[in-house]
Design a protein around this motif. Structure first.
Motif, PDB file in Angstrom:
ATOM      1  N   SER A   9      78.484  71.186  51.151  1.00 13.46           N
ATOM      2  CA  SER A   9      78.679  70.388  49.934  1.00 13.46           C
ATOM      3  C   SER A   9      79.940  69.539  50.022  1.00 13.46           C
ATOM      4  O   SER A   9      80.007  68.453  49.441  1.00 13.46           O
ATOM      5  CB  SER A   9      78.755  71.304  48.710  1.00 13.46           C
ATOM      6  OG  SER A   9      77.536  72.023  48.543  1.00 13.46           O
ATOM      7  N   ILE A  12      79.107  66.342  51.753  1.00 13.43           N
ATOM      8  CA  ILE A  12      78.406  65.384  50.898  1.00 13.43           C
ATOM      9  C   ILE A  12      79.416  64.423  50.270  1.00 13.43           C
ATOM     10  O   ILE A  12      79.261  63.202  50.309  1.00 13.43           O
ATOM     11  CB  ILE A  12      77.616  66.117  49.792  1.00 13.43           C
ATOM     12  CG1 ILE A  12      76.468  66.930  50.398  1.00 13.43           C
ATOM     13  CG2 ILE A  12      77.073  65.119  48.769  1.00 13.43           C
ATOM     14  CD1 ILE A  12      75.816  67.902  49.417  1.00 13.43           C
ATOM     15  N   GLY A  13      80.473  65.007  49.700  1.00 10.40           N
ATOM     16  CA  GLY A  13      81.498  64.187  49.066  1.00 10.40           C
ATOM     17  C   GLY A  13      82.291  63.363  50.052  1.00 10.40           C
ATOM     18  O   GLY A  13      82.575  62.185  49.810  1.00 10.40           O
ATOM     19  N   GLY A  23      75.691  60.573  51.251  1.00 14.82           N
ATOM     20  CA  GLY A  23      75.830  61.862  50.593  1.00 14.82           C
ATOM     21  C   GLY A  23      74.505  62.464  50.171  1.00 14.82           C
ATOM     22  O   GLY A  23      74.244  63.646  50.394  1.00 14.82           O
ATOM     23  N   THR A  27      72.360  65.992  50.723  1.00 11.92           N
ATOM     24  CA  THR A  27      72.239  66.887  49.576  1.00 11.92           C
ATOM     25  C   THR A  27      70.902  67.621  49.521  1.00 11.92           C
ATOM     26  O   THR A  27      70.866  68.848  49.356  1.00 11.92           O
ATOM     27  CB  THR A  27      72.438  66.115  48.250  1.00 11.92           C
ATOM     28  OG1 THR A  27      73.648  65.374  48.328  1.00 11.92           O
ATOM     29  CG2 THR A  27      72.518  67.070  47.081  1.00 11.92           C
ATOM     30  N   SER A  46      70.040  66.887  43.255  1.00  7.99           N
ATOM     31  CA  SER A  46      70.690  65.882  44.099  1.00  7.99           C
ATOM     32  C   SER A  46      71.143  64.687  43.274  1.00  7.99           C
ATOM     33  O   SER A  46      72.238  64.148  43.492  1.00  7.99           O
ATOM     34  CB  SER A  46      69.733  65.416  45.201  1.00  7.99           C
ATOM     35  OG  SER A  46      70.283  64.352  45.950  1.00  7.99           O
ATOM     36  N   ILE A  49      74.393  65.738  41.452  1.00 10.73           N
ATOM     37  CA  ILE A  49      75.518  65.972  42.373  1.00 10.73           C
ATOM     38  C   ILE A  49      76.039  64.657  42.938  1.00 10.73           C
ATOM     39  O   ILE A  49      77.245  64.389  42.932  1.00 10.73           O
ATOM     40  CB  ILE A  49      75.084  66.919  43.512  1.00 10.73           C
ATOM     41  CG1 ILE A  49      74.769  68.302  42.954  1.00 10.73           C
ATOM     42  CG2 ILE A  49      76.180  67.001  44.589  1.00 10.73           C
ATOM     43  CD1 ILE A  49      73.998  69.193  43.914  1.00 10.73           C
ATOM     44  N   VAL A  50      75.121  63.844  43.426  1.00  5.77           N
ATOM     45  CA  VAL A  50      75.521  62.560  44.010  1.00  5.77           C
ATOM     46  C   VAL A  50      76.051  61.619  42.932  1.00  5.77           C
ATOM     47  O   VAL A  50      77.029  60.897  43.145  1.00  5.77           O
ATOM     48  CB  VAL A  50      74.330  61.916  44.756  1.00  5.77           C
ATOM     49  CG1 VAL A  50      74.690  60.511  45.233  1.00  5.77           C
ATOM     50  CG2 VAL A  50      73.926  62.780  45.938  1.00  5.77           C
ATOM     51  N   SER A  53      79.587  62.792  41.714  1.00  6.05           N
ATOM     52  CA  SER A  53      80.543  62.604  42.818  1.00  6.05           C
ATOM     53  C   SER A  53      80.864  61.128  42.997  1.00  6.05           C
ATOM     54  O   SER A  53      82.015  60.749  43.249  1.00  6.05           O
ATOM     55  CB  SER A  53      79.969  63.172  44.122  1.00  6.05           C
ATOM     56  OG  SER A  53      79.698  64.544  44.009  1.00  6.05           O
ATOM     57  N   SER A 220      78.551  70.609  42.546  1.00  8.74           N
ATOM     58  CA  SER A 220      79.091  69.293  42.174  1.00  8.74           C
ATOM     59  C   SER A 220      80.612  69.275  42.288  1.00  8.74           C
ATOM     60  O   SER A 220      81.198  68.303  42.781  1.00  8.74           O
ATOM     61  CB  SER A 220      78.676  68.930  40.745  1.00  8.74           C
ATOM     62  OG  SER A 220      77.275  68.859  40.623  1.00  8.74           O
ATOM     63  N   ALA A 223      81.553  69.067  45.887  1.00  7.15           N
ATOM     64  CA  ALA A 223      81.284  67.718  46.391  1.00  7.15           C
ATOM     65  C   ALA A 223      82.352  66.737  45.909  1.00  7.15           C
ATOM     66  O   ALA A 223      82.746  65.824  46.644  1.00  7.15           O
ATOM     67  CB  ALA A 223      79.899  67.253  45.946  1.00  7.15           C
ATOM     68  N   GLY A 226      85.255  67.013  47.984  1.00  7.76           N
ATOM     69  CA  GLY A 226      84.952  66.310  49.231  1.00  7.76           C
ATOM     70  C   GLY A 226      85.127  64.809  49.106  1.00  7.76           C
ATOM     71  O   GLY A 226      85.660  64.150  50.016  1.00  7.76           O
TER      72      GLY A 226
END
Length: 264
Positions: A9, A12-13, A23, A27, A46, A49-50, A53, A220, A223, A226
């Motif tokens: 994760s 991803i970030g 990212g 995910t 996803s 989270i995306v 972020s 999240s 991420a 990240g």
């Protein structure tokens, strides 16, 4: 496997912060193979989270004046419309069992993962391919390019709605090559577009699934850490130099998903 999922994760970030995309390509596989979620639920997670972020990642670019909001609207409006229609009207129409070939049953989850794997392979090509940095210019070609960019925004919206991918790998080349946007502005603008696309996609279809908010918030948050790291690294490392290597990694992952879903 969840420990590896949390570690992934962070990547991803970092990807979003460093190169403005990629990212979401990480995910969905992380959620499916490391957290054990089904493909449709993974696409929904996803998006959030995306999206969240990308909001955090876009702040530093906004402060530096590296976000073109007019360009974001050209891409964002048709993209948002496509996401809403796809998540609410197209995805629900896909049956649980799509078709059967011999003894192999292609389920909805397998179909989504195969489409996603194909998207990963396309993304890897875009990342491996060299992109030239251009300056903005106005002409009849520019007007045509704007229409093409809006059209690509619609395509990105469909893909985002279908498989939960933010589409940064398509957005950035379009901003640079079609709208002649400088690379750093393209990255900042891409993060704004991705955040709008993903969060609107998530909230427009969240009622269709049962969400584990604790898990979603944890992933999240990691991420986001990240993407802060990635944004700091972008000051010292040229993301364009890392993009081809990341592209090869994405290519291998895409091939792995295809082989796993078809043969295992």
């Amino acid at each position: 496997m969840e420990i590896f999922g949390y570690l992934a994760s962070v990547l991803i970030g970092i990807s979003l912060g460093l190169i403005g995309g990629g990212g979401s390509i990480l995910t969905v596989p992380v959620l499916v193979y490391l957290f054990g979620l089904d493909a449709f639920l993974a696409t929904e997670y996803s998006l959030f989270i995306v999206g969240i972020s990308s909001v955090v990642g876009s702040v530093s670019y906004f402060k530096k004046g590296l976000v073109n909001f007019k360009t974001a609207l050209v891409f964002g409006i048709p993209s948002i419309i496509s996401i809403f229609l796809t998540r609410n009207y197209i995805v629900p129409l896909i049956p649980a069992k799509v078709f059967t070939v011999s003894n192999f049953v292609v389920t909805k989850d397998i179909l989504l993962l195969l489409i996603f794997a194909g998207l990963m392979i396309l993304a890897s090509y875009k990342m491996i391919q060299k992109t030239t940095d251009c300056v903005t210019k106005t002409s009849d070609l520019q007007k045509n390019s704007t229409l093409l960019a809006a059209g690509e925004g619609s395509v990105v919206g469909i893909l985002t709605g279908l498989v939960g991918a933010g589409g940064g790998f398509m957005i950035i080349p379009a901003l640079v090559n079609l709208l002649k946007t400088p690379m750093k502005v393209a990255i900042g603008t891409s993060l704004v577009i991705i955040s709008l696309n993903s969060l609107i996609g998530f909230f427009s279809s969240m009622d269709a699934v049962k969400i584990d908010w604790k898990l979603l918030a944890t992933i999240s948050s990691i991420a986001i850490v990240g993407i802060i790291i990635g944004s700091q690294l972008s000051k010292k490392i040229d993301g364009k130099k890392l993009k081809p290597a990341f592209g090869w990694f994405i290519l291998v992952m895409g091939m792995y998903i295809i082989v796993k879903e078809i043969f295992f």
